[in-house]
Design a protein around this motif. Structure first.
Motif, PDB file in Angstrom:
ATOM      1  N   GLY A  22      45.286 -67.803 -52.197  1.00 38.33           N
ATOM      2  CA  GLY A  22      45.651 -68.391 -53.478  1.00 38.33           C
ATOM      3  C   GLY A  22      45.465 -67.400 -54.602  1.00 38.33           C
ATOM      4  O   GLY A  22      45.912 -66.271 -54.527  1.00 38.33           O
ATOM      5  N   THR A  23      44.763 -67.815 -55.625  1.00 31.62           N
ATOM      6  CA  THR A  23      44.573 -66.944 -56.791  1.00 31.62           C
ATOM      7  C   THR A  23      43.363 -66.024 -56.651  1.00 31.62           C
ATOM      8  O   THR A  23      43.192 -65.118 -57.437  1.00 31.62           O
ATOM      9  N   GLU A  24      42.535 -66.273 -55.644  1.00 31.47           N
ATOM     10  CA  GLU A  24      41.329 -65.471 -55.448  1.00 31.47           C
ATOM     11  C   GLU A  24      41.626 -64.304 -54.501  1.00 31.47           C
ATOM     12  O   GLU A  24      42.120 -64.489 -53.399  1.00 31.47           O
ATOM     13  N   LEU A  25      41.326 -63.089 -54.936  1.00 27.61           N
ATOM     14  CA  LEU A  25      41.541 -61.886 -54.139  1.00 27.61           C
ATOM     15  C   LEU A  25      40.288 -61.589 -53.329  1.00 27.61           C
ATOM     16  O   LEU A  25      39.201 -61.449 -53.893  1.00 27.61           O
ATOM     17  N   LYS A  26      40.432 -61.499 -52.004  1.00 27.04           N
ATOM     18  CA  LYS A  26      39.304 -61.189 -51.129  1.00 27.04           C
ATOM     19  C   LYS A  26      39.642 -59.933 -50.344  1.00 27.04           C
ATOM     20  O   LYS A  26      40.563 -59.924 -49.537  1.00 27.04           O
ATOM     21  N   ALA A  27      38.886 -58.883 -50.587  1.00 25.25           N
ATOM     22  CA  ALA A  27      39.099 -57.611 -49.899  1.00 25.25           C
ATOM     23  C   ALA A  27      38.061 -57.452 -48.791  1.00 25.25           C
ATOM     24  O   ALA A  27      37.001 -58.084 -48.801  1.00 25.25           O
ATOM     25  N   HIS A  28      38.391 -56.579 -47.819  1.00 23.64           N
ATOM     26  CA  HIS A  28      37.488 -56.304 -46.708  1.00 23.64           C
ATOM     27  C   HIS A  28      37.677 -54.857 -46.266  1.00 23.64           C
ATOM     28  O   HIS A  28      38.755 -54.286 -46.449  1.00 23.64           O
ATOM     29  N   ALA A  29      36.638 -54.278 -45.701  1.00 25.55           N
ATOM     30  CA  ALA A  29      36.702 -52.900 -45.206  1.00 25.55           C
ATOM     31  C   ALA A  29      36.250 -52.861 -43.757  1.00 25.55           C
ATOM     32  O   ALA A  29      35.337 -53.593 -43.358  1.00 25.55           O
ATOM     33  N   TRP A  30      36.916 -52.014 -42.981  1.00 25.00           N
ATOM     34  CA  TRP A  30      36.589 -51.793 -41.577  1.00 25.00           C
ATOM     35  C   TRP A  30      36.377 -50.311 -41.359  1.00 25.00           C
ATOM     36  O   TRP A  30      36.973 -49.492 -42.041  1.00 25.00           O
ATOM     37  N   LEU A  31      35.600 -49.988 -40.357  1.00 24.75           N
ATOM     38  CA  LEU A  31      35.512 -48.619 -39.882  1.00 24.75           C
ATOM     39  C   LEU A  31      36.270 -48.559 -38.569  1.00 24.75           C
ATOM     40  O   LEU A  31      35.993 -49.331 -37.646  1.00 24.75           O
ATOM     41  N   VAL A  32      37.246 -47.650 -38.508  1.00 27.07           N
ATOM     42  CA  VAL A  32      38.110 -47.525 -37.339  1.00 27.07           C
ATOM     43  C   VAL A  32      38.017 -46.094 -36.829  1.00 27.07           C
ATOM     44  O   VAL A  32      38.081 -45.144 -37.611  1.00 27.07           O
ATOM     45  N   SER A  33      37.890 -45.953 -35.523  1.00 27.56           N
ATOM     46  CA  SER A  33      37.890 -44.637 -34.891  1.00 27.56           C
ATOM     47  C   SER A  33      38.850 -44.706 -33.712  1.00 27.56           C
ATOM     48  O   SER A  33      38.635 -45.493 -32.778  1.00 27.56           O
ATOM     49  N   GLY A  34      39.920 -43.927 -33.796  1.00 22.15           N
ATOM     50  CA  GLY A  34      40.955 -44.014 -32.766  1.00 22.15           C
ATOM     51  C   GLY A  34      41.563 -45.404 -32.771  1.00 22.15           C
ATOM     52  O   GLY A  34      41.988 -45.902 -33.809  1.00 22.15           O
ATOM     53  N   ASP A  35      41.538 -46.046 -31.627  1.00 27.09           N
ATOM     54  CA  ASP A  35      42.069 -47.407 -31.498  1.00 27.09           C
ATOM     55  C   ASP A  35      40.977 -48.471 -31.568  1.00 27.09           C
ATOM     56  O   ASP A  35      41.223 -49.635 -31.283  1.00 27.09           O
ATOM     57  N   HIS A  36      39.773 -48.072 -31.940  1.00 27.59           N
ATOM     58  CA  HIS A  36      38.633 -48.982 -31.900  1.00 27.59           C
ATOM     59  C   HIS A  36      38.161 -49.366 -33.297  1.00 27.59           C
ATOM     60  O   HIS A  36      37.977 -48.507 -34.154  1.00 27.59           O
ATOM     61  N   ILE A  37      37.935 -50.651 -33.492  1.00 27.28           N
ATOM     62  CA  ILE A  37      37.286 -51.131 -34.709  1.00 27.28           C
ATOM     63  C   ILE A  37      35.783 -51.023 -34.465  1.00 27.28           C
ATOM     64  O   ILE A  37      35.243 -51.673 -33.570  1.00 27.28           O
ATOM     65  N   VAL A  38      35.135 -50.189 -35.235  1.00 29.34           N
ATOM     66  CA  VAL A  38      33.708 -49.935 -35.048  1.00 29.34           C
ATOM     67  C   VAL A  38      32.884 -50.976 -35.812  1.00 29.34           C
ATOM     68  O   VAL A  38      31.939 -51.538 -35.278  1.00 29.34           O
ATOM     69  N   LEU A  39      33.246 -51.215 -37.052  1.00 30.69           N
ATOM     70  CA  LEU A  39      32.543 -52.174 -37.912  1.00 30.69           C
ATOM     71  C   LEU A  39      33.558 -52.968 -38.720  1.00 30.69           C
ATOM     72  O   LEU A  39      34.599 -52.433 -39.099  1.00 30.69           O
ATOM     73  N   GLY A  40      33.260 -54.221 -38.978  1.00 32.45           N
ATOM     74  CA  GLY A  40      34.099 -55.021 -39.850  1.00 32.45           C
ATOM     75  C   GLY A  40      34.775 -56.199 -39.187  1.00 32.45           C
ATOM     76  O   GLY A  40      35.364 -57.030 -39.854  1.00 32.45           O
ATOM     77  N   GLY A  41      34.733 -56.279 -37.872  1.00 32.06           N
ATOM     78  CA  GLY A  41      35.331 -57.416 -37.180  1.00 32.06           C
ATOM     79  C   GLY A  41      36.832 -57.310 -37.049  1.00 32.06           C
ATOM     80  O   GLY A  41      37.418 -56.239 -37.167  1.00 32.06           O
ATOM     81  N   SER A  42      37.462 -58.435 -36.836  1.00 31.87           N
ATOM     82  CA  SER A  42      38.899 -58.506 -36.568  1.00 31.87           C
ATOM     83  C   SER A  42      39.735 -58.202 -37.811  1.00 31.87           C
ATOM     84  O   SER A  42      39.349 -58.529 -38.929  1.00 31.87           O
ATOM     85  N   LEU A  43      40.890 -57.582 -37.564  1.00 28.35           N
ATOM     86  CA  LEU A  43      41.832 -57.307 -38.645  1.00 28.35           C
ATOM     87  C   LEU A  43      42.726 -58.507 -38.943  1.00 28.35           C
ATOM     88  O   LEU A  43      43.450 -58.504 -39.927  1.00 28.35           O
ATOM     89  N   GLY A  44      42.677 -59.515 -38.093  1.00 31.12           N
ATOM     90  CA  GLY A  44      43.528 -60.689 -38.247  1.00 31.12           C
ATOM     91  C   GLY A  44      43.282 -61.408 -39.565  1.00 31.12           C
ATOM     92  O   GLY A  44      42.156 -61.524 -40.028  1.00 31.12           O
ATOM     93  N   GLY A  45      44.354 -61.877 -40.177  1.00 30.59           N
ATOM     94  CA  GLY A  45      44.258 -62.612 -41.428  1.00 30.59           C
ATOM     95  C   GLY A  45      44.219 -61.744 -42.667  1.00 30.59           C
ATOM     96  O   GLY A  45      44.043 -62.241 -43.770  1.00 30.59           O
ATOM     97  N   PHE A  46      44.390 -60.431 -42.488  1.00 30.80           N
ATOM     98  CA  PHE A  46      44.340 -59.503 -43.611  1.00 30.80           C
ATOM     99  C   PHE A  46      45.611 -58.671 -43.669  1.00 30.80           C
ATOM    100  O   PHE A  46      46.188 -58.332 -42.636  1.00 30.80           O
ATOM    101  N   ASN A  47      46.027 -58.337 -44.874  1.00 32.51           N
ATOM    102  CA  ASN A  47      47.112 -57.389 -45.090  1.00 32.51           C
ATOM    103  C   ASN A  47      46.508 -56.015 -45.321  1.00 32.51           C
ATOM    104  O   ASN A  47      45.599 -55.857 -46.134  1.00 32.51           O
ATOM    105  N   HIS A  48      47.011 -55.039 -44.598  1.00 34.46           N
ATOM    106  CA  HIS A  48      46.526 -53.665 -44.695  1.00 34.46           C
ATOM    107  C   HIS A  48      46.950 -53.064 -46.027  1.00 34.46           C
ATOM    108  O   HIS A  48      48.105 -53.146 -46.405  1.00 34.46           O
TER     109      HIS A  48
END
Length: 135
Positions: free
Chosen positions: A103-129
């Motif tokens: 909606g009107t609230e902006l929610k950002a998130h950060a992940w740490l990615v190495s190669g094809d692996h998400i190291v920290l931050g959980g799933s990328l689902g539900g987010f726009n890159h």
């Protein structure tokens, strides 16, 4: 906290190192700009892909340390993990995205990615890159 007493000496030292890194990054993000902290984190020549054991170790250490540091956000954790990997010569990037359908609230998130692996931050689902930062 009881788990800390069951750690080996090297595990305890690594956790202490992770705690120090998370604290410094958290303070840095409070007192300095993101770009300044990112520049300090990415100053190492990190080109090699990390093996899964190193990724798991960094994920464990940073996540455990972050539970002890007030305000250790996803960005704090991602930068801390990137620093730890880069010190070993391992390449990674920080991926930043925004949550879809908030909606009107902006929610950002950060992940740490190495190669094809998400190291920290959980799933990328539900987010726009939005952007990737790093090696």
């Amino acid at each position: 906290m009881s788990r800390a007493f069951s750690l080996s000496g090297p595990e305890m030292l690594f956790l202490a190192h992770c705690l120090a890194v998370v604290v410094v990054v958290r303070l840095g993000l409070t007192l300095l700009s993101y770009n300044r902290i990112r520049g300090m984190v990415t100053r190492f020549d990190a080109r090699e892909p990390a093996d899964i054991g190193d990724l798991r170790r960094v994920a464990w250490g940073v996540a455990a340390a972050a539970r002890l540091v007030p305000g250790a956000s996803c960005l704090t954790q991602a930068l801390s993990g990137q620093y730890l990997l880069a010190r070993q010569g391992n390449a990674s990037k920080i991926r930043i995205g925004i949550e879809r359908d908030t909606g009107t609230e902006l929610k950002a998130h950060a992940w740490l990615v190495s190669g094809d692996h998400i190291v920290l931050g959980g799933s990328l689902g539900g987010f726009n890159h939005l952007v990737d930062h790093g090696q």
